[in-house]
Design an enzyme around this catalytic site. Structure first.
Site, PDB file in Angstrom:
ATOM      1  N   ARG A 132      -7.190 -23.083 -28.960  1.00  0.00           N
ATOM      2  CA  ARG A 132      -7.198 -23.509 -27.554  1.00  0.00           C
ATOM      3  C   ARG A 132      -6.185 -24.631 -27.390  1.00  0.00           C
ATOM      4  O   ARG A 132      -6.316 -25.673 -28.030  1.00  0.00           O
ATOM      5  CB  ARG A 132      -8.609 -23.990 -27.174  1.00  0.00           C
ATOM      6  CG  ARG A 132      -8.661 -24.574 -25.793  1.00  0.00           C
ATOM      7  CD  ARG A 132     -10.031 -25.133 -25.391  1.00  0.00           C
ATOM      8  NE  ARG A 132      -9.839 -25.782 -24.115  1.00  0.00           N
ATOM      9  CZ  ARG A 132     -10.397 -26.914 -23.727  1.00  0.00           C
ATOM     10  NH1 ARG A 132     -11.271 -27.531 -24.486  1.00  0.00           N
ATOM     11  NH2 ARG A 132     -10.118 -27.427 -22.558  1.00  0.00           N
TER      12      ARG A 132
ATOM     13  N   HIS B  24      -5.221 -29.707 -18.494  1.00  0.00           N
ATOM     14  CA  HIS B  24      -5.867 -30.698 -19.369  1.00  0.00           C
ATOM     15  C   HIS B  24      -5.253 -32.059 -19.047  1.00  0.00           C
ATOM     16  O   HIS B  24      -4.668 -32.734 -19.902  1.00  0.00           O
ATOM     17  CB  HIS B  24      -5.731 -30.319 -20.842  1.00  0.00           C
ATOM     18  CG  HIS B  24      -6.788 -30.925 -21.716  1.00  0.00           C
ATOM     19  ND1 HIS B  24      -7.582 -30.197 -22.570  1.00  0.00           N
ATOM     20  CD2 HIS B  24      -7.201 -32.211 -21.873  1.00  0.00           C
ATOM     21  CE1 HIS B  24      -8.427 -31.001 -23.216  1.00  0.00           C
ATOM     22  NE2 HIS B  24      -8.207 -32.237 -22.808  1.00  0.00           N
TER      23      HIS B  24
ATOM     24  N   GLU C 161     -12.713 -30.628 -18.198  1.00  0.00           N
ATOM     25  CA  GLU C 161     -13.505 -31.794 -17.794  1.00  0.00           C
ATOM     26  C   GLU C 161     -13.090 -32.375 -16.436  1.00  0.00           C
ATOM     27  O   GLU C 161     -12.587 -33.505 -16.352  1.00  0.00           O
ATOM     28  CB  GLU C 161     -13.435 -32.879 -18.878  1.00  0.00           C
ATOM     29  CG  GLU C 161     -14.042 -32.433 -20.183  1.00  0.00           C
ATOM     30  CD  GLU C 161     -14.174 -33.551 -21.216  1.00  0.00           C
ATOM     31  OE1 GLU C 161     -13.760 -34.686 -20.948  1.00  0.00           O
ATOM     32  OE2 GLU C 161     -14.733 -33.276 -22.301  1.00  0.00           O
TER      33      GLU C 161
ATOM     34  N   ASN D 282     -17.987 -28.655 -23.123  1.00  0.00           N
ATOM     35  CA  ASN D 282     -17.530 -29.691 -24.047  1.00  0.00           C
ATOM     36  C   ASN D 282     -18.730 -30.587 -24.337  1.00  0.00           C
ATOM     37  O   ASN D 282     -19.243 -31.249 -23.428  1.00  0.00           O
ATOM     38  CB  ASN D 282     -16.438 -30.556 -23.404  1.00  0.00           C
ATOM     39  CG  ASN D 282     -15.098 -29.836 -23.259  1.00  0.00           C
ATOM     40  OD1 ASN D 282     -14.987 -28.650 -23.573  1.00  0.00           O
ATOM     41  ND2 ASN D 282     -14.098 -30.545 -22.781  1.00  0.00           N
TER      42      ASN D 282
ATOM     43  N   TYR E 142     -20.217 -33.520 -27.061  1.00  0.00           N
ATOM     44  CA  TYR E 142     -20.023 -34.415 -28.208  1.00  0.00           C
ATOM     45  C   TYR E 142     -21.303 -35.161 -28.571  1.00  0.00           C
ATOM     46  O   TYR E 142     -21.549 -35.485 -29.716  1.00  0.00           O
ATOM     47  CB  TYR E 142     -18.947 -35.455 -27.895  1.00  0.00           C
ATOM     48  CG  TYR E 142     -17.558 -34.865 -27.843  1.00  0.00           C
ATOM     49  CD1 TYR E 142     -16.752 -34.865 -28.961  1.00  0.00           C
ATOM     50  CD2 TYR E 142     -17.069 -34.283 -26.674  1.00  0.00           C
ATOM     51  CE1 TYR E 142     -15.481 -34.318 -28.934  1.00  0.00           C
ATOM     52  CE2 TYR E 142     -15.795 -33.728 -26.633  1.00  0.00           C
ATOM     53  CZ  TYR E 142     -15.014 -33.752 -27.771  1.00  0.00           C
ATOM     54  OH  TYR E 142     -13.761 -33.196 -27.737  1.00  0.00           O
TER      55      TYR E 142
ATOM     56  N   GLU F  63     -15.299 -27.699 -26.715  1.00  0.00           N
ATOM     57  CA  GLU F  63     -14.944 -28.873 -27.524  1.00  0.00           C
ATOM     58  C   GLU F  63     -16.207 -29.436 -28.158  1.00  0.00           C
ATOM     59  O   GLU F  63     -17.251 -29.526 -27.501  1.00  0.00           O
ATOM     60  CB  GLU F  63     -14.324 -30.007 -26.685  1.00  0.00           C
ATOM     61  CG  GLU F  63     -12.907 -29.773 -26.257  1.00  0.00           C
ATOM     62  CD  GLU F  63     -12.343 -30.917 -25.426  1.00  0.00           C
ATOM     63  OE1 GLU F  63     -12.816 -32.067 -25.567  1.00  0.00           O
ATOM     64  OE2 GLU F  63     -11.425 -30.641 -24.640  1.00  0.00           O
TER      65      GLU F  63
HETATM   66  C1  FCB Z   1     -12.652 -34.966 -24.334  1.00  0.00           C
HETATM   67  C2  FCB Z   1     -11.262 -34.526 -23.890  1.00  0.00           C
HETATM   68  C3  FCB Z   1     -10.300 -34.321 -25.049  1.00  0.00           C
HETATM   69  C4  FCB Z   1     -10.469 -35.392 -26.093  1.00  0.00           C
HETATM   70  C5  FCB Z   1     -11.911 -35.505 -26.523  1.00  0.00           C
HETATM   71  C6  FCB Z   1     -12.158 -36.507 -27.610  1.00  0.00           C
HETATM   72  O1  FCB Z   1     -13.262 -35.648 -23.304  1.00  0.00           O
HETATM   73  O2  FCB Z   1     -11.345 -33.316 -23.184  1.00  0.00           O
HETATM   74  O3  FCB Z   1      -9.002 -34.265 -24.519  1.00  0.00           O
HETATM   75  O4  FCB Z   1      -9.961 -36.587 -25.640  1.00  0.00           O
HETATM   76  O5  FCB Z   1     -12.700 -35.850 -25.408  1.00  0.00           O
END
Ligand code: FCB
Length: 466
Positions: A87, A131, A176, A311, A313, A371
């Site tokens: 990607r 992006h 995002e 996405n 995390y 992500e």
């Molecule tokens: C996300 C973004 C990506 C990168 C990661 C760590 O929010 O989409 O570009 O910065 O965090």
């Protein structure tokens, strides 16, 4: 065959479905460099990076990982890892320097070369159209506040789809939107660095959603018929403090509730895209500030999509049910010493389970993790290698949770690790390393981290080694 090597064998029952897609992700401004190379126009990020005090230590993406010149080596590394999909984002101002109008042949040719090299290496190209490196020229014309902005995005989509659409396997419209609108236009920490009032923010957000809809229409008309199309919003996942049905329900409700005026939420963005309507609680909260929203707009925004991209995390909050029958989610503070990444994000592997599940239950689509990853304090060790056990452990924990979602009935479509390379982390400059591949920012030397080798094995066994 012994029990121990059976667990790594490719013919044991799969942890993931047979057609599960294993990939890694990057974004143009974070890796390409060549900021003024070959006719690229400036983006809002080039502009923000020039403003003193905006970016950590004054870093910029001018050179970044110099991927614009080193893409051959980078594709070779992807092949070595065994990635099935990559990607990456197309830099809008590289292909249309002024945002609209004349295209830049050298920019388009760069992406042609990259796509062809990926295909030759057996790696599916998946393209993000936006992006965050928005053309500065369009920002100067009002950017996402301009009612024409959705049409600018669709014109750009048409160009790219016409040129590359015969070879691209998957598409993401925006990455995002909560961040480039919420953090870029409302909080002002990201480009273009504005602090707009709520009415303007809502107007810009609405145009962003219209742009998504028009872009999907352009992709459906021009791209390969079997291309998979969606987007990559951030998922703010609230996770339950216990497995009790009441806590799980409270966490799910919190995920789909508008809790503040800040644009970082799930439903204001995803309900229009997947369900064709703004959420009632948001409509009530923002009532005095809303732009004109028509039924035709909502029909444009809500295009059929092939997956629910997320996405993820970390978890937004750990919550429990209020227990008073009101169904409120009460925040449970993480105990002192709770695991944290180098970026100071809490480690919540179960966010991948609950995130996948909650979003699938609401929007009914297969879930693609667009992500997920971790910044660690990685460096080259005395033995010349990069040992990153924390990343390996983080990924194993998160992937186990994603596979648990699959076993509990969520159609899990694939996983893009963030990131392939250590890169420019926006306002935080080069202080974070998210890559499977270590990049020496002075010499541009690439070194596969231990996690890259571990990930190869996960891909080879389709998660069998987890
Ligand atoms: C996300 C973004 C990506 C990168 C990661 C760590 O929010 O989409 O570009 O910065 O965090």
């Amino acid at each position: 065959m012994t029990t121990s090597n059976m667990s790594m064998s490719t013919d044991t029952p799969r942890a993931f479905p047979k057609n599960f897609l294993w990939g890694a992700a990057t974004a143009a401004y974070q890796i390409e460099g060549a900021a003024a190379g070959d006719g690229r126009g400036p983006s809002v990020w080039d502009d923000l990076c020039k403003q003193p005090g905006r970016i950590w230590e004054g870093h910029t993406g001018d050179v970044a990982c110099d991927h614009y010149h080193r893409w051959r080596e980078d594709v070779a590394l992807m092949r070595e890892i065994g990635l099935q999909a990559y990607r990456f984002s197309i830099s809008w101002p590289r292909v249309i320097p002024g945002g609209t109008g004349a295209s830049n042949e050298k920019g388009l040719a760069f992406y042609d070369r990259l796509i062809d090299a990926l295909l030759a290496a057996g790696i599916q190209p998946w393209v993000t159209l936006n992006h965050w490196d928005y053309p500065l020229a369009l920002h100067r014309r009002g950017g996402w506040l301009n009612p024409e902005s959705p049409h600018w995005f669709s014109e750009y989509t048409e160009l790219v789809a016409k040129r590359h659409g015969d070879r691209v396997a998957g598409w993401f419209t925006h990455n995002e939107p909560q961040c480039f609108i919420g953090v870029g236009l409302q909080e002002g920490r990201h480009a273009p660095g504005l602090r707009l009032g709520i009415s303007d923010v809502l107007a810009a957000a609405h145009h962003t959603l219209l742009a998504h809809g028009l872009s999907v229409q352009a992709l459906r008309a021009r791209a390969r018929r079997d291309a998979r199309i969606g987007w990559a919003p951030i998922a703010h996942v609230h996770v339950p403090a216990t497995d009790s049905a009441a806590d799980v329900a409270a966490a799910k409700r919190a995920c789909f509730t508008i809790e503040s005026d800040f644009m970082k939420n799930n439903t204001w963005w995803s309900d229009p895209v997947y369900l064709g309507r703004y959420p009632d609680d948001g409509l009530a909260r923002f009532a005095p500030h809303l732009p004109k929203i028509t039924d035709a707009d909502m029909r444009t925004i809500c295009q059929p999509l092939d997956f629910c991209g997320l996405n993820i995390y970390t978890a937004e909050r750990l919550v429990r049910d209020s227990g008073d029958g009101g169904g409120r989610a009460v925040t449970v503070p993480e105990p002192p010493g709770f695991p944290m990444t180098h970026m100071r994000g809490t480690v919540h592997p179960e966010s991948l389970y609950h995130g996948a599940r909650f979003f699938h239950e609401r929007y009914k689509l297969p879930v693609l993790i667009t992500e997920n990853g971790i910044s660690c304090a990685d460096w080259i060790a005395l033995d010349g290698r990069v040992h990153d056990p924390n990343r390996i452990d983080f990924l194993a924990r998160y992937l186990r949770e994603f596979s648990r979602a699959g076993r509990d009935g969520v159609p899990v479509a694939g996983y893009f690790h963030w990131s392939l390379l250590d890169n420019f982390e926006w306002a935080q400059g080069f202080q974070h390393r998210f890559g499977l591949v270590h990049v020496d920012m002075q010499t541009q030397k690439r070194t596969l981290k231990d996690s890259a080798r571990w990930y190869s094995e996960i891909i080879r066994t389709n998660g069998g080694g987890l």
